[in-house]
Design an enzyme around this catalytic site. Structure first.
Site, PDB file in Angstrom:
ATOM      1  N   CYS A 150      -0.805   2.527   5.296  1.00 16.86           N
ATOM      2  CA  CYS A 150      -0.517   3.608   4.353  1.00 16.86           C
ATOM      3  C   CYS A 150      -0.762   4.985   4.984  1.00 16.86           C
ATOM      4  O   CYS A 150      -0.025   5.388   5.871  1.00 16.86           O
ATOM      5  CB  CYS A 150      -1.313   3.412   3.065  1.00 16.86           C
ATOM      6  SG  CYS A 150      -0.677   4.369   1.664  1.00 16.86           S
ATOM      7  N   ASN A 199       1.340   2.327  -2.707  1.00 16.46           N
ATOM      8  CA  ASN A 199       0.811   3.492  -3.414  1.00 16.46           C
ATOM      9  C   ASN A 199       0.871   4.681  -2.476  1.00 16.46           C
ATOM     10  O   ASN A 199      -0.071   4.953  -1.741  1.00 16.46           O
ATOM     11  CB  ASN A 199      -0.623   3.255  -3.883  1.00 16.46           C
ATOM     12  CG  ASN A 199      -1.241   4.506  -4.464  1.00 16.46           C
ATOM     13  OD1 ASN A 199      -0.538   5.433  -4.860  1.00 16.46           O
ATOM     14  ND2 ASN A 199      -2.560   4.557  -4.507  1.00 16.46           N
ATOM     15  N   GLY A 217       3.019   8.764  -1.796  1.00 15.00           N
ATOM     16  CA  GLY A 217       3.995   9.776  -2.188  1.00 15.00           C
ATOM     17  C   GLY A 217       4.700  10.407  -1.005  1.00 15.00           C
ATOM     18  O   GLY A 217       5.555  11.276  -1.183  1.00 15.00           O
ATOM     19  N   HIS A 252       0.656  -2.279   1.500  1.00 22.42           N
ATOM     20  CA  HIS A 252      -0.733  -2.747   1.542  1.00 22.42           C
ATOM     21  C   HIS A 252      -0.812  -4.255   1.722  1.00 22.42           C
ATOM     22  O   HIS A 252      -0.723  -5.007   0.754  1.00 22.42           O
ATOM     23  CB  HIS A 252      -1.463  -2.346   0.259  1.00 22.42           C
ATOM     24  CG  HIS A 252      -1.747  -0.885   0.157  1.00 22.42           C
ATOM     25  ND1 HIS A 252      -2.902  -0.307   0.639  1.00 22.42           N
ATOM     26  CD2 HIS A 252      -1.001   0.129  -0.333  1.00 22.42           C
ATOM     27  CE1 HIS A 252      -2.867   1.000   0.432  1.00 22.42           C
ATOM     28  NE2 HIS A 252      -1.723   1.285  -0.151  1.00 22.42           N
ATOM     29  N   GLU A 297      -3.382  -5.928   2.285  1.00 19.91           N
ATOM     30  CA  GLU A 297      -4.638  -6.407   1.692  1.00 19.91           C
ATOM     31  C   GLU A 297      -4.557  -6.469   0.180  1.00 19.91           C
ATOM     32  O   GLU A 297      -5.570  -6.661  -0.502  1.00 19.91           O
ATOM     33  CB  GLU A 297      -5.794  -5.483   2.107  1.00 19.91           C
ATOM     34  CG  GLU A 297      -5.982  -4.225   1.284  1.00 19.91           C
ATOM     35  CD  GLU A 297      -4.886  -3.192   1.462  1.00 19.91           C
ATOM     36  OE1 GLU A 297      -4.832  -2.238   0.657  1.00 19.91           O
ATOM     37  OE2 GLU A 297      -4.077  -3.318   2.392  1.00 19.91           O
TER      38      GLU A 297
END
Length: 391
Positions: A279, A321, A323, A363, A365
């Site tokens: 990320c 997650n 932007g 992600h 995980e």
């Protein structure tokens, strides 16, 4: 008790208050996860944001502290269609309403979250304010939106995000659900049960707002994890002599972390330690290698985002997650695009051919799921082992 959501364009949604009363301003985003609201609320990547859950019923399985991704909640506000008041789950340690109050989170329920999500999809991420409590609007039946309120909403900006969510080194030590036994045999309930790893590895987890489950996944595989803060230097990390470096997730604009990017660049020039970025870590690694990033219209948030592996052609469902995204066309010649988002074609993964490093935007995980790409932690261990063998 009444509550209002006011968007930067003057749109007003009227609902009922949940959590704490008061007022809060944040960047309005939405997440499409049907489960995982606990992980969402405690994920540092949501720092500074007012989060809308698109799934209509939230709170039905209560609050379980074991599922927290960090010690507290980082959201600026919380929006749901319907809040479950009486959760049903044998693991539950409390209800969501109580948790929101304890965390001092101002929220709103019983608004048309579908209409709100469609607006954010059409217009893009938009600042908003939640007003909770009759006294804030002087007891009026409708909330009065003044020019001063709109100006205050529009001026809000997320700043110093990584520094703000920084955890202390060792915050998560002792929370692993598994312990390494013998020659790297990890015993755990899910994911890697029965797998044997060549030897125990030491991994530095560079914390930019790390989710607890990144450390857990490494420890499940027999790794010793040393958590270091965001302002650690490359020289300090090298001095720890790790077998690998994990660049964690985190909040907001990757390009604002100039100092961290400079240190990542030094590690890349060192070329002797395998690196895995997730990320924000993925984005800052790309910036350190000369690529560019840009802000997405409304981002990718939720547990149902399809990503295509360009090497195999297989599509995985991922948890996301973020932007911001790495601009694929700016990747240098020694960087190979490895995953793309099957919805919009944006960069979801990069493999570097000149150094032992790779990264993903999603992600692996993911908790509470999906776990399709959990194998990437095994890939990291294999790279560490192969790199160690060639020393």
């Amino acid at each position: 008790m009444k509550a209002w959501l006011i968007l930067a364009d003057g749109t007003v949604f009227e609902g009922v208050s949940i959590g704490s009363t008061g007022r809060t301003i944040g960047e309005g985003v939405f997440t499409t996860g049907m489960t995982g609201y606990i992980e969402t609320l405690t994920d540092p990547s949501y720092f500074g944001q007012i989060v809308t859950q698109t799934f209509p019923l939230i709170g039905n399985y209560g609050i379980e502290k074991e599922d927290f991704e960090s010690k507290k909640s980082w959201v600026r506000g919380y929006i749901v269609r319907e809040l479950c008041e009486k959760p049903s789950n044998f693991r539950s340690e409390g209800d969501l309403e109580t948790f929101l109050k304890e965390q001092n989170i101002v929220g709103i329920a019983r608004i048309d979250t579908r209409a709100l999500t469609k607006k954010l999809r059409d217009v893009g991420v938009m600042n908003g304010m939640i007003l909770s409590g009759e006294e804030l609007c002087h007891g009026d039946e409708k909330c009065k939106v003044t020019d001063e309120i709109l100006e205050e909403i529009c001026l809000y900006k997320i700043e110093n995000a990584v520094k703000s969510v920084q955890s202390k080194m060792g915050d998560f030590k002792g929370v692993s659900i598994a312990s390494p036994l013998g020659e790297g045999v990890a015993t755990n309930e899910v994911g890697v049960q029965g797998k044997t790893f060549p030897s125990l590895k030491t991994v530095v987890l560079w914390d930019f707002g790390a989710k607890k489950n990144i450390q857990r996944e490494l420890e499940k595989r027999g790794c010793t994890v040393e958590v270091v803060p965001y302002n650690t230097t490359a020289e300090e990390i090298i001095a720890l002599n790790p077998d690998g470096i994990m660049l964690s997730n985190g909040p907001s604009d990757p390009a604002e972390n100039v100092g961290v990017i400079k240190e990542i660049k030094k590690l890349c020039e060192y070329k002797k330690i395998p690196i895995f970025g997730i990320c924000l870590g993925h984005q800052m690694l790309a910036l350190a290698r000369g690529a560019s990033t840009s802000k997405l219209k409304y981002g990718h948030r939720g547990g149902n985002h399809p990503c295509k592996d360009l090497e195999t052609g297989r599509v995985y469902i991922t948890s996301q997650n973020h932007g911001y995204a790495v601009e694929s066309e700016t990747l240098p010649s020694f960087a190979r695009l490895s995953f793309v988002n099957a919805n919009d074609g944006t960069c979801e993964g990069v493999t570097y051919t000149d150094i032992p490093a790779f990264s993903v935007q999603f992600h692996p995980e993911a908790c509470g799921g999906p776990h399709d790409t959990n194998f990437l932690f095994d890939k990291f261990l294999k790279i560490m082992e192969n790199h160690h063998a060639t020393k």
